[in-house]
Design a protein around this motif. Sequence first.
Motif, PDB file in Angstrom:
ATOM      1  N   GLY A   8       0.820  -1.217   0.000  1.00 21.99           N
ATOM      2  CA  GLY A   8       0.000   0.000   0.000  1.00 21.99           C
ATOM      3  C   GLY A   8       0.846   1.256   0.000  1.00 21.99           C
ATOM      4  O   GLY A   8       0.529   2.245  -0.683  1.00 21.99           O
ATOM      5  N   GLN A   9       1.959   1.236   0.760  1.00 21.55           N
ATOM      6  CA  GLN A   9       2.846   2.403   0.812  1.00 21.55           C
ATOM      7  C   GLN A   9       3.578   2.597  -0.521  1.00 21.55           C
ATOM      8  O   GLN A   9       3.801   3.717  -0.955  1.00 21.55           O
ATOM      9  CB  GLN A   9       3.836   2.245   1.971  1.00 21.55           C
ATOM     10  N   ARG A  10       3.916   1.485  -1.186  1.00 19.77           N
ATOM     11  CA  ARG A  10       4.553   1.590  -2.516  1.00 19.77           C
ATOM     12  C   ARG A  10       3.588   2.209  -3.517  1.00 19.77           C
ATOM     13  O   ARG A  10       3.994   2.996  -4.381  1.00 19.77           O
ATOM     14  CB  ARG A  10       4.996   0.209  -3.004  1.00 19.77           C
ATOM     15  N   CYS A  11       2.303   1.844  -3.403  1.00 19.55           N
ATOM     16  CA  CYS A  11       1.299   2.421  -4.307  1.00 19.55           C
ATOM     17  C   CYS A  11       1.231   3.938  -4.137  1.00 19.55           C
ATOM     18  O   CYS A  11       1.024   4.673  -5.112  1.00 19.55           O
ATOM     19  CB  CYS A  11      -0.084   1.825  -4.037  1.00 19.55           C
ATOM     20  N   ARG A  12       1.443   4.409  -2.919  1.00 18.26           N
ATOM     21  CA  ARG A  12       1.408   5.856  -2.675  1.00 18.26           C
ATOM     22  C   ARG A  12       2.574   6.553  -3.364  1.00 18.26           C
ATOM     23  O   ARG A  12       2.435   7.687  -3.854  1.00 18.26           O
ATOM     24  CB  ARG A  12       1.437   6.131  -1.170  1.00 18.26           C
ATOM     25  N   VAL A  13       3.737   5.878  -3.392  1.00 19.29           N
ATOM     26  CA  VAL A  13       4.889   6.427  -4.123  1.00 19.29           C
ATOM     27  C   VAL A  13       4.524   6.578  -5.600  1.00 19.29           C
ATOM     28  O   VAL A  13       4.809   7.599  -6.239  1.00 19.29           O
ATOM     29  CB  VAL A  13       6.140   5.518  -3.973  1.00 19.29           C
ATOM     30  N   VAL A  14       3.858   5.547  -6.138  1.00 18.07           N
ATOM     31  CA  VAL A  14       3.453   5.556  -7.553  1.00 18.07           C
ATOM     32  C   VAL A  14       2.486   6.708  -7.815  1.00 18.07           C
ATOM     33  O   VAL A  14       2.605   7.423  -8.819  1.00 18.07           O
ATOM     34  CB  VAL A  14       2.820   4.206  -7.957  1.00 18.07           C
ATOM     35  N   PHE A  15       1.525   6.933  -6.905  1.00 19.80           N
ATOM     36  CA  PHE A  15       0.560   8.018  -7.102  1.00 19.80           C
ATOM     37  C   PHE A  15       1.253   9.386  -7.049  1.00 19.80           C
ATOM     38  O   PHE A  15       0.912  10.297  -7.810  1.00 19.80           O
ATOM     39  CB  PHE A  15      -0.568   7.945  -6.065  1.00 19.80           C
ATOM     40  N   ALA A  16       2.225   9.523  -6.153  1.00 16.00           N
ATOM     41  CA  ALA A  16       2.985  10.782  -6.099  1.00 16.00           C
ATOM     42  C   ALA A  16       3.706  11.010  -7.429  1.00 16.00           C
ATOM     43  O   ALA A  16       3.698  12.118  -7.991  1.00 16.00           O
ATOM     44  CB  ALA A  16       3.995  10.731  -4.951  1.00 16.00           C
ATOM     45  N   TRP A  17       4.312   9.947  -7.959  1.00 18.30           N
ATOM     46  CA  TRP A  17       5.050  10.019  -9.233  1.00 18.30           C
ATOM     47  C   TRP A  17       4.109  10.365 -10.397  1.00 18.30           C
ATOM     48  O   TRP A  17       4.422  11.215 -11.232  1.00 18.30           O
ATOM     49  CB  TRP A  17       5.744   8.670  -9.466  1.00 18.30           C
ATOM     50  N   LEU A  18       2.934   9.726 -10.418  1.00 16.31           N
ATOM     51  CA  LEU A  18       1.964   9.990 -11.489  1.00 16.31           C
ATOM     52  C   LEU A  18       1.430  11.426 -11.424  1.00 16.31           C
ATOM     53  O   LEU A  18       1.359  12.113 -12.436  1.00 16.31           O
ATOM     54  CB  LEU A  18       0.776   9.027 -11.375  1.00 16.31           C
ATOM     55  N   ALA A  19       1.055  11.835 -10.204  1.00 20.73           N
ATOM     56  CA  ALA A  19       0.429  13.155 -10.043  1.00 20.73           C
ATOM     57  C   ALA A  19       1.392  14.264 -10.421  1.00 20.73           C
ATOM     58  O   ALA A  19       0.980  15.280 -11.001  1.00 20.73           O
ATOM     59  CB  ALA A  19      -0.049  13.330  -8.602  1.00 20.73           C
ATOM     60  N   TRP A  20       2.670  14.050 -10.134  1.00 20.11           N
ATOM     61  CA  TRP A  20       3.640  15.132 -10.365  1.00 20.11           C
ATOM     62  C   TRP A  20       4.029  15.258 -11.846  1.00 20.11           C
ATOM     63  O   TRP A  20       4.778  16.129 -12.230  1.00 20.11           O
ATOM     64  CB  TRP A  20       4.847  14.987  -9.439  1.00 20.11           C
ATOM     65  N   GLN A  21       3.454  14.399 -12.680  1.00 20.36           N
ATOM     66  CA  GLN A  21       3.594  14.575 -14.133  1.00 20.36           C
ATOM     67  C   GLN A  21       2.544  15.563 -14.651  1.00 20.36           C
ATOM     68  O   GLN A  21       2.527  15.898 -15.831  1.00 20.36           O
ATOM     69  CB  GLN A  21       3.438  13.225 -14.833  1.00 20.36           C
ATOM     70  N   VAL A  22       1.684  16.025 -13.755  1.00 17.63           N
ATOM     71  CA  VAL A  22       0.605  16.993 -14.049  1.00 17.63           C
ATOM     72  C   VAL A  22      -0.188  16.584 -15.295  1.00 17.63           C
ATOM     73  O   VAL A  22      -0.193  17.268 -16.317  1.00 17.63           O
ATOM     74  CB  VAL A  22       1.170  18.436 -14.208  1.00 17.63           C
ATOM     75  N   PRO A  23      -0.885  15.426 -15.217  1.00 20.67           N
ATOM     76  CA  PRO A  23      -1.652  14.957 -16.381  1.00 20.67           C
ATOM     77  C   PRO A  23      -2.967  15.713 -16.554  1.00 20.67           C
ATOM     78  O   PRO A  23      -3.504  16.288 -15.608  1.00 20.67           O
ATOM     79  CB  PRO A  23      -1.917  13.493 -16.037  1.00 20.67           C
ATOM     80  N   HIS A  24      -3.477  15.702 -17.795  1.00 21.64           N
ATOM     81  CA  HIS A  24      -4.826  16.226 -18.073  1.00 21.64           C
ATOM     82  C   HIS A  24      -5.866  15.122 -17.920  1.00 21.64           C
ATOM     83  O   HIS A  24      -7.038  15.391 -17.679  1.00 21.64           O
ATOM     84  CB  HIS A  24      -4.917  16.748 -19.515  1.00 21.64           C
ATOM     85  N   LEU A  25      -5.415  13.871 -18.121  1.00 21.54           N
ATOM     86  CA  LEU A  25      -6.353  12.737 -18.131  1.00 21.54           C
ATOM     87  C   LEU A  25      -5.767  11.592 -17.313  1.00 21.54           C
ATOM     88  O   LEU A  25      -4.617  11.193 -17.515  1.00 21.54           O
ATOM     89  CB  LEU A  25      -6.590  12.274 -19.573  1.00 21.54           C
ATOM     90  N   LEU A  26      -6.562  11.076 -16.366  1.00 16.13           N
ATOM     91  CA  LEU A  26      -6.151   9.930 -15.545  1.00 16.13           C
ATOM     92  C   LEU A  26      -6.815   8.666 -16.083  1.00 16.13           C
ATOM     93  O   LEU A  26      -8.043   8.614 -16.204  1.00 16.13           O
ATOM     94  CB  LEU A  26      -6.588  10.131 -14.083  1.00 16.13           C
ATOM     95  N   LEU A  27      -6.015   7.655 -16.395  1.00 19.89           N
ATOM     96  CA  LEU A  27      -6.531   6.334 -16.751  1.00 19.89           C
ATOM     97  C   LEU A  27      -6.153   5.408 -15.595  1.00 19.89           C
ATOM     98  O   LEU A  27      -4.977   5.104 -15.395  1.00 19.89           O
ATOM     99  CB  LEU A  27      -5.906   5.839 -18.063  1.00 19.89           C
TER     100      LEU A  27
END
Length: 524
Positions: free
Chosen positions: A423-442
């Motif tokens: 679960g904590q690793r998944c949070r690292v992934v979400f931080a990494w994804l969010a900081w790419q500043v996407p327009h669309l989340l899949l």
Amino acid sequence: MLQDALLELNCGRRYGLLGANGCGKSTLLAVLGNREVPIPDHIDIFHLTREMPASDKTALQCVMEVDEERIRLEKLAEELVSCNDDESQEQLMDVYERLDEISADTAEARAANILHGLGFTRQMQLQKTKDFSGGWRMRIALARALYVKPHLLLLDEPTNHLDLDACVWLEEELKHYKRILVIISHSQDFLNGICTNIIHVNKKRLKYYTGNYDAFVRTRLELLENQMKQYNWEQDQINHMKNYIARFGHGSAKLARQAQSKEKTLAKMVASGLTEKVSTDKIVNFYFPSCGKVPPPVIMVQNVSFRYHDKGPWIYKNLEFGIDLDTRIALVGPNGAGKSTLLKLLYGDLVPTEGMIRKNSHLRIARYHQHLHELLDLDISPLDYMMKCFPEVKEREEMRKIIGRYGLTGRQQVCPIRQLSDGQRCRVVFAWLAWQVPHLLLLDEPTNHLDMETIDALAQAINEFDGGMVLVSHDFRLISQVAEEIWICENGTVTKWEGNILKYKEHLKSKIFKENKENGAKRK
């Protein structure tokens, strides 16, 4: 992880094991599964930990072979048939009687029924396990657990590899479990449908509650409110007595005696144990930075058909739709219908066999899928990983604040990623994804391994996000929180469901009930 904890499990109860990511829920199941605590020998245990190993055995064979008693008795019966003496014949009758008791003649039908409920067609049931993916082999392992019906069944996130149809079927199956079930799940509606009791792992203790998840939330809130009132009353009493002692402890003889009396009362209160101050649960906040505007349409899907190879079956035929920044869609449908495939097509990992997907040239897409956390560098810390991925953030303190927004604090930010829970690793992934500043989340099954507080934080962040979202999830509650439209992927098409996700769940339940009725399925 646990100190002075009391573990008590009773027959006929179905326990939901709750607690924050990293508190030791999976470790506790492993301890039970390995009999590292005293468990009576007559209680057989099935701990679902890994998928069925790849082999030449069919899915159906793998499920049936788990029933060791039936196999042993059938083998013994074969040996006794050839013996003509009276004693052997008598023993043979006993064996047949026992085989009748355990319904050996319906063994294959029961195994097939369980596999069918978990999404296996008749053709798939006769397929070799080595031809299945890891997720499908995990379903075979789950089918074995349900078939053998052990005294103690331990399930850790059993819905992680299931679609909504199979989740509903499993919920219906487990809510009739007659022995002892201990289950870890992040799905609130799933726990509500199954559990008779909740075990909450909190502050290295196990606290027991009667009822399902909703009852646990209500009871815990009442207990915390009462604890807060008691704590405030005690603190008022203590402050009052301390002030009195300070003021009159050296006054006249009468006042000094009263002060001494209050001092004794205070000492007794402290000795008998004071109420602990209520510490509020740590609030996790997810955050997707503002992505700015992209003029519509951001994605146009035009007459798209797709199959994986030239002679393979068509996954989709003639899809036509558009996606904008205000799109909030949940894709539902059975496994194998192509939900993840559609996300890959939208992202660009797959190319349409026919037709075209047009994207705005400025569009940034972030795709979350179950295997992303496997791509993390396990030997470095979350902080170093994020600093490496986003070199434009120069200050470590600034990056610490960014990661902290995703529920990773203190030591979790600087220890190697391999020491973190899933679960904590998944949070690292979400931080990494969010900081790419996407327009669309899949988002493809984003709730796997996350605890409920984190799922709620994710839902809130999605609702505050100013971009678009397409979601694949087996978590009915998350879908109900974030999706504005439900699209069903089935038989090569995508159709809009007229109604909300709870209506869709009722539709699945009635479909399962109808199938069970038609198959003459009898619960054991």
